[in-house]
Write a protein that holds these residues in place. Structure first.
Motif, mmCIF file in Angstrom:
data_model
loop_
_atom_site.group_PDB
_atom_site.id
_atom_site.type_symbol
_atom_site.label_atom_id
_atom_site.label_comp_id
_atom_site.label_asym_id
_atom_site.label_seq_id
_atom_site.Cartn_x
_atom_site.Cartn_y
_atom_site.Cartn_z
ATOM 1 N N SER A 45 -8.964 -14.673 49.708
ATOM 2 C CA SER A 45 -9.465 -14.571 51.079
ATOM 3 C C SER A 45 -8.884 -13.380 51.828
ATOM 4 O O SER A 45 -9.408 -12.973 52.871
ATOM 5 N N ASP A 46 -7.790 -12.798 51.301
ATOM 6 C CA ASP A 46 -7.181 -11.634 51.946
ATOM 7 C C ASP A 46 -7.987 -10.359 51.718
ATOM 8 O O ASP A 46 -7.829 -9.381 52.453
ATOM 9 N N ILE A 47 -8.815 -10.347 50.679
ATOM 10 C CA ILE A 47 -9.591 -9.153 50.353
ATOM 11 C C ILE A 47 -10.850 -9.135 51.222
ATOM 12 O O ILE A 47 -11.710 -9.997 51.106
ATOM 13 N N GLU A 48 -10.944 -8.153 52.086
ATOM 14 C CA GLU A 48 -12.055 -8.048 53.030
ATOM 15 C C GLU A 48 -13.066 -7.024 52.510
ATOM 16 O O GLU A 48 -12.751 -5.838 52.386
ATOM 17 N N PRO A 49 -14.291 -7.457 52.194
ATOM 18 C CA PRO A 49 -15.284 -6.530 51.634
ATOM 19 C C PRO A 49 -15.501 -5.281 52.486
ATOM 20 O O PRO A 49 -15.671 -4.179 51.950
ATOM 21 N N GLY A 50 -15.476 -5.453 53.782
ATOM 22 C CA GLY A 50 -15.717 -4.304 54.645
ATOM 23 C C GLY A 50 -14.675 -3.219 54.503
ATOM 24 O O GLY A 50 -14.955 -2.029 54.713
ATOM 25 N N ALA A 51 -13.455 -3.604 54.139
ATOM 26 C CA ALA A 51 -12.369 -2.635 54.018
ATOM 27 C C ALA A 51 -12.494 -1.780 52.759
ATOM 28 O O ALA A 51 -11.895 -0.710 52.675
ATOM 29 N N VAL A 52 -13.256 -2.265 51.782
ATOM 30 C CA VAL A 52 -13.455 -1.502 50.539
ATOM 31 C C VAL A 52 -14.954 -1.301 50.305
ATOM 32 O O VAL A 52 -15.436 -1.303 49.174
ATOM 33 N N ARG A 53 -15.675 -1.073 51.385
ATOM 34 C CA ARG A 53 -17.136 -1.000 51.337
ATOM 35 C C ARG A 53 -17.635 0.013 50.310
ATOM 36 O O ARG A 53 -18.585 -0.244 49.565
ATOM 37 N N GLU A 54 -17.000 1.179 50.255
ATOM 38 C CA GLU A 54 -17.463 2.236 49.352
ATOM 39 C C GLU A 54 -17.225 1.895 47.883
ATOM 40 O O GLU A 54 -17.829 2.505 46.998
ATOM 41 N N LEU A 55 -16.359 0.917 47.621
ATOM 42 C CA LEU A 55 -16.019 0.560 46.242
ATOM 43 C C LEU A 55 -16.762 -0.675 45.743
ATOM 44 O O LEU A 55 -16.694 -0.987 44.551
ATOM 45 N N LEU A 56 -17.454 -1.374 46.637
ATOM 46 C CA LEU A 56 -18.002 -2.685 46.289
ATOM 47 C C LEU A 56 -18.938 -2.641 45.081
ATOM 48 O O LEU A 56 -18.988 -3.597 44.304
ATOM 49 N N GLY A 57 -19.675 -1.561 44.916
ATOM 50 C CA GLY A 57 -20.600 -1.487 43.792
ATOM 51 C C GLY A 57 -19.913 -1.503 42.442
ATOM 52 O O GLY A 57 -20.529 -1.855 41.426
#
Length: 204
Positions: A45-57
């Protein structure tokens, strides 16, 4: 005579520290490392998708289910495109050629159970038969009672023009143990029988 885990770790350390080569893996590891703070690993739950948006793919999450080959719970769009299919619920270890499958399963188990990160060099085969080179990062989540164990990772190709890939093979790998993490007995036992390049960063 088989080497002890301590002998293996000392021999690997003498080879020197190797850094992650792909910038996406370095960025994701730095974010994960910051989120864990003084813990051995962050909560999922600590990992926020928005904070690594460019890496999500390029990011994925695996279920800790060795009998099912550590199936994908989530897989980014670029990871799915590399394999030419939706990877949800598909076996992670089945992506690898038979000669690498046992090793990747051992590495995945150590990452999840011992809360150690790992990075690996991978070769694959493109549709036209040409070789492709990738870097794999595996990172643990903190374990909680009554919560299914899972781990995350990032698969980054060194060239975007490979197309669909298959027949993954491990070429090198290492654990990323660093303060306050230490290799514990179970990990050392596995290292004593493991093959391949193993370098452990930050060991004192």
């Amino acid at each position: 005579m088989r080497e002890s885990g301590t002998q293996v770790s000392r021999r690997a350390t003498r080879r020197g520290k190797l850094s992650m080569k792909h910038p996406s893996n370095r960025e994701f590891f730095a974010y994960w490392d910051n989120k864990r703070g003084d813990a051995r690993a962050p909560d999922r739950s600590d990992i926020e998708p928005g904070a690594v948006r460019e890496l999500l793919g390029d990011i994925f999450v695996l279920s800790y289910d060795g009998d099912a080959g550590y199936p994908f719970r989530v897989a980014g769009t670029r990871v799915c495109a590399l394999l030419g299919r939706d990877l949800k619920d598909k076996s992670f270890s089945a992506l690898f050629a038979p000669e690498s499958r046992r090793e990747i399963e051992e590495i995945t188990a150590v990452v999840a159970e011992e809360l150690l990160g790992a990075v690996a060099g991978i070769t694959a085969t493109s549709q036209d038969g040409s070789p492709a080179h990738l870097e794999l990062l595996l990172l643990p989540f903190n374990t909680r009672a009554h919560t299914p164990i899972s781990l995350t990772g990032l698969l980054a190709p060194f060239d975007n023009g490979y197309g669909v890939l298959g027949d993954f093979k491990l070429t090198s790998w290492r654990y990323l143990a660093h303060p306050p993490q230490r290799l514990v007995p179970r990990a050392l036992r596995k290292l004593a029988i493991a093959r391949g390049l193993m370098v452990y960063e930050g060991l004192r």
